[in-house]
Scaffold this active site. Structure first.
Site: not given
Ligand code: PXG
Length: 290
Positions: A52, A151, A184
């Site tokens: 990703r 991301k 989301e």
């Molecule tokens: N939605 C968003 C907008 C995200 O940034 C997720 C869903 C969940 O995705 P995953 O692949 O982790 O199941 C994310 C994930 C951090 C942090 O500080 C990262 C995320 C979310 C909150 C904090 O690293 N990313």
């Protein structure tokens, strides 16, 4: 003990891990990231996260000087250097140092740093009893702006939405897309359960193609639970039997109230519990050893 950070090929103490003030990651949010968990000496879904990361890089025309395998090795190195068995690893790639002005082609070369640490997003009690959610006024950006699939280091939209949730006394906020459909939460994907069936918004509605989201599809298949993507409105959550959120950091967490309405009977439902347990079991038994 001071943390050790992997920065552009070197392991350095946190206090010496520095990035230029002219780095476009800082000046313009021009860069990308991943957040990955490791459990009991194994990194969960490492290759999927790195895949990703490469897709995010491609989308923003960031030419990666490292191969997939090099990033895998660097990630494992960063974890080992901190002598952790369980934790969270954050990979950040910036456009690199350039002058003032947007032009990314004037940046020398991308920088990468990898932080291996621990993370606790929510206290244990919320995994047992569920959390409260509200609707955020801040919308998920339309795909014709920056795609919600990237991301990127530009998370201000999500940060502002999170502020709204906190101000309203809730732990998470539901973000809608420009059409008013549920996308989301500010940092997690959202699922509801209605009549024993699991539903989640399609990627096209502004949901990140979450790694944990994908795991939920696999777990539902294993457990014989029906699951489908469907556009959701706030009404669908108000009237759902159960609701839970997923993310690498958040794992699987129940949501029991939404905009002051209790979801179902306001307790953690049976399908959520099954998936929570299955997720814990999977994360503790699979992954890339380090
Ligand atoms: N939605 C968003 C907008 C995200 O940034 C997720 C869903 C969940 O995705 P995953 O692949 O982790 O199941 C994310 C994930 C951090 C942090 O500080 C990262 C995320 C979310 C909150 C904090 O690293 N990313």
């Amino acid at each position: 003990m001071e943390r050790i950070v992997w920065l552009d090929g070197k392991l350095v103490p946190e206090s010496e891990a520095k990035i230029s003030v002219f780095d476009h990651g800082l000046l313009y949010g021009d860069g990308i990231f991943e957040g990955i968990r490791f459990y009991d000496g194994r990194v969960f879904r490492l290759d999927e996260h790195i895949d990703r990361l490469f897709l995010s890089a491609k989308a923003i025309l960031l030419k990666m000087p490292w191969s997939h395998q090099e990033i895998v090795e660097a990630t494992l190195e960063a974890i080992r250097a901190n002598e952790l068995r369980d934790g969270y690893v954050r990979l950040v790639i910036t456009r690199g140092t350039g002058g003032l002005g947007l032009n990314p082609y004037l940046c020398e070369k991308p920088s990468m740093f990898i932080i291996a640490s621990t993370i606790t997003l929510y206290a244990e009690e919320y995994y047992e009893n569920g959390l409260e959610m509200v609707t955020c006024a801040t919308r998920r950006p339309a795909p014709a702006s920056l795609s919600p699939q990237v991301k990127s280091l530009n998370y201000l939209n999500n940060v502002m939405a999170k502020v709204e949730a906190i101000k309203a006394g809730a732990l998470e906020g539901v973000m809608l897309n420009e059409q008013g459909y549920v996308a989301e939460c500010t940092g997690d994907n959202l699922f509801i359960i209605k009549g024993g069936k699991v539903f989640t918004p399609p990627i096209g509605d502004g949901a990140l193609d979450g790694v944990t989201r994908r795991v939920i599809f696999e777990l539902c298949q294993d457990k014989g639970i029906e699951i489908a993507e469907r556009s959701l409105t706030r009404y669908d959550i108000y009237t759902a039997d159960e609701c839970f959120l997923t993310g690498t950091a958040a794992e699987v967490i129940p949501a029991v109230t939404y905009d002051d309405r209790s979801i179902g009977d306001g307790g953690v439902g049976p399908v959520t519990k099954v998936l929570q347990e299955a997720y814990v079991a999977l994360t503790r038994s699979t992954g890339t050893p380090f």
